[in-house]
Design a protein around this motif. Structure first.
Motif, mmCIF file in Angstrom:
data_model
loop_
_atom_site.group_PDB
_atom_site.id
_atom_site.type_symbol
_atom_site.label_atom_id
_atom_site.label_comp_id
_atom_site.label_asym_id
_atom_site.label_seq_id
_atom_site.Cartn_x
_atom_site.Cartn_y
_atom_site.Cartn_z
ATOM 1 N N MET A 1 6.762 12.880 -2.184
ATOM 2 C CA MET A 1 5.588 12.306 -1.522
ATOM 3 C C MET A 1 5.903 10.877 -1.079
ATOM 4 S SD MET A 1 1.796 11.414 -3.090
ATOM 5 C CE MET A 1 1.377 13.101 -3.535
ATOM 6 N N LYS A 2 5.729 10.609 0.188
ATOM 7 C CA LYS A 2 5.920 9.245 0.671
ATOM 8 C C LYS A 2 4.579 8.515 0.619
ATOM 9 C CE LYS A 2 7.850 6.426 4.361
ATOM 10 N NZ LYS A 2 8.601 6.396 5.635
ATOM 11 N N VAL A 3 4.547 7.441 -0.157
ATOM 12 C CA VAL A 3 3.317 6.692 -0.383
ATOM 13 C C VAL A 3 3.424 5.314 0.249
ATOM 14 C CG1 VAL A 3 1.828 5.627 -2.131
ATOM 15 C CG2 VAL A 3 2.813 7.892 -2.537
ATOM 16 N N MET A 4 2.429 4.937 1.030
ATOM 17 C CA MET A 4 2.319 3.546 1.460
ATOM 18 C C MET A 4 1.361 2.857 0.494
ATOM 19 S SD MET A 4 1.478 1.744 5.102
ATOM 20 C CE MET A 4 1.789 -0.023 5.280
ATOM 21 N N HIS A 5 1.891 1.884 -0.233
ATOM 22 C CA HIS A 5 1.140 1.178 -1.269
ATOM 23 C C HIS A 5 0.867 -0.239 -0.781
ATOM 24 C CE1 HIS A 5 1.446 -0.854 -5.512
ATOM 25 N NE2 HIS A 5 0.213 -0.901 -5.034
ATOM 26 N N VAL A 6 -0.408 -0.577 -0.645
ATOM 27 C CA VAL A 6 -0.808 -1.889 -0.126
ATOM 28 C C VAL A 6 -1.619 -2.635 -1.175
ATOM 29 C CG1 VAL A 6 -2.040 -3.136 1.701
ATOM 30 C CG2 VAL A 6 -0.855 -0.977 2.240
ATOM 31 N N ASP A 7 -1.133 -3.799 -1.575
ATOM 32 C CA ASP A 7 -1.885 -4.696 -2.456
ATOM 33 C C ASP A 7 -2.497 -5.814 -1.618
ATOM 34 O OD1 ASP A 7 -1.771 -3.766 -5.101
ATOM 35 O OD2 ASP A 7 0.278 -4.500 -5.357
ATOM 36 N N PHE A 91 -4.422 1.939 -1.520
ATOM 37 C CA PHE A 91 -4.884 0.594 -1.177
ATOM 38 C C PHE A 91 -5.547 -0.038 -2.401
ATOM 39 C CE2 PHE A 91 -5.434 2.890 2.989
ATOM 40 C CZ PHE A 91 -4.364 2.295 3.628
ATOM 41 N N ALA A 92 -5.060 -1.201 -2.826
ATOM 42 C CA ALA A 92 -5.625 -1.871 -3.994
ATOM 43 C C ALA A 92 -6.101 -3.259 -3.611
ATOM 44 C CB ALA A 92 -4.581 -1.961 -5.101
ATOM 45 N N MET A 93 -7.313 -3.586 -4.046
ATOM 46 C CA MET A 93 -7.869 -4.886 -3.660
ATOM 47 C C MET A 93 -9.035 -5.283 -4.557
ATOM 48 S SD MET A 93 -9.840 -3.498 -0.298
ATOM 49 C CE MET A 93 -8.501 -2.327 -0.105
#
Length: 223
Positions: A1-7, A91-93
């Motif tokens: 699984m290719k995950v785009m992880h954005v903090d 997406f984490a925020m």
């Protein structure tokens, strides 16, 4: 699984949203999911804010863009490509003053692109291009904004994210919200984080069920 992880938190080691997003990825791996992570910290690598040049370039048909217009859109084009190539978006925020951090708003502005992340259909409608990705928003909130709380009506973050990404084709994103944190006592904070971790573990299990494990991938490659 290719995950785009954005903090998107301005904090580093003290950030609850960052810690929870790392926990989620760790749980995915523990479930046997073979992860390829494309990481972006928008608090450090903040996408350019919208300018007049950007607005003109993005609504100019691609075939008519000048070299200067293409240069203006280069970083936005790259972000859109990264999103579209991902199988899942994490997406984490934190919630800042009831809504998204400004760096993440700049991210939204850069990925909302006609002809790339949404297209016009023959009947004049709009079709978002992120409809196949799994999407989770991991948020931290200082106050308790859950239904029934005195501050529930002040949550502008959830509807803003649903609207922005719904436009791009994300019909049913998952939200895991750690709350209340900053404006609560230590016991309530610990309970909020534990609830969030439990929810993230459940989401990781659901995501993993549809994914081949790393062991299965290795076995297939050996055939």
């Amino acid at each position: 699984m290719k995950v785009m992880h954005v903090d998107a938190s301005a904090k580093r080691a003290r950030s609850n949203s960052r810690a929870l997003s790392r926990y989620f990825l760790e749980r995915l791996r523990s479930e046997g999911v073979d992860l390829e992570v494309d990481y972006l910290d928008v608090s450090v690598d903040t996408p350019p804010h919208v300018t007049e040049a950007f607005a003109i370039a993005t609504y100019t048909p691609a075939s008519e863009r000048t070299p200067a217009m293409k240069a203006t859109l280069t970083s936005s084009d790259a972000l859109c490509k990264r999103l579209l190539e991902a199988d899942a978006l994490v997406f984490a925020m934190p919630m800042y003053n009831w809504s998204v951090p400004s760096a993440f708003k700049a991210f939204i502005d850069n990925i909302t692109r006609t002809g790339l992340t949404y297209v016009f259909t023959d009947d004049g409608g709009i079709e978002g291009q992120l409809g196949t990705q799994k999407v989770i928003f991991i948020t931290s909130r200082g106050a308790d904004l859950r239904p029934g709380s005195p501050f529930a009506s002040m949550d502008a973050l959830t509807p803003a994210l649903k609207a922005a990404f719904g436009f791009l084709g994300v019909a049913d994103p998952t939200f895991v919200d750690a709350q209340p944190l900053q404006f609560s006592n230590q016991e309530a904070r610990e309970e909020a984080l534990e609830r969030a971790r439990d929810e993230l573990a459940a989401v990781a299990s659901r995501w993993a069920q549809a994914e081949p494990s790393s062991q299965q991938n290795e076995a297939a490659a050996a055939l």
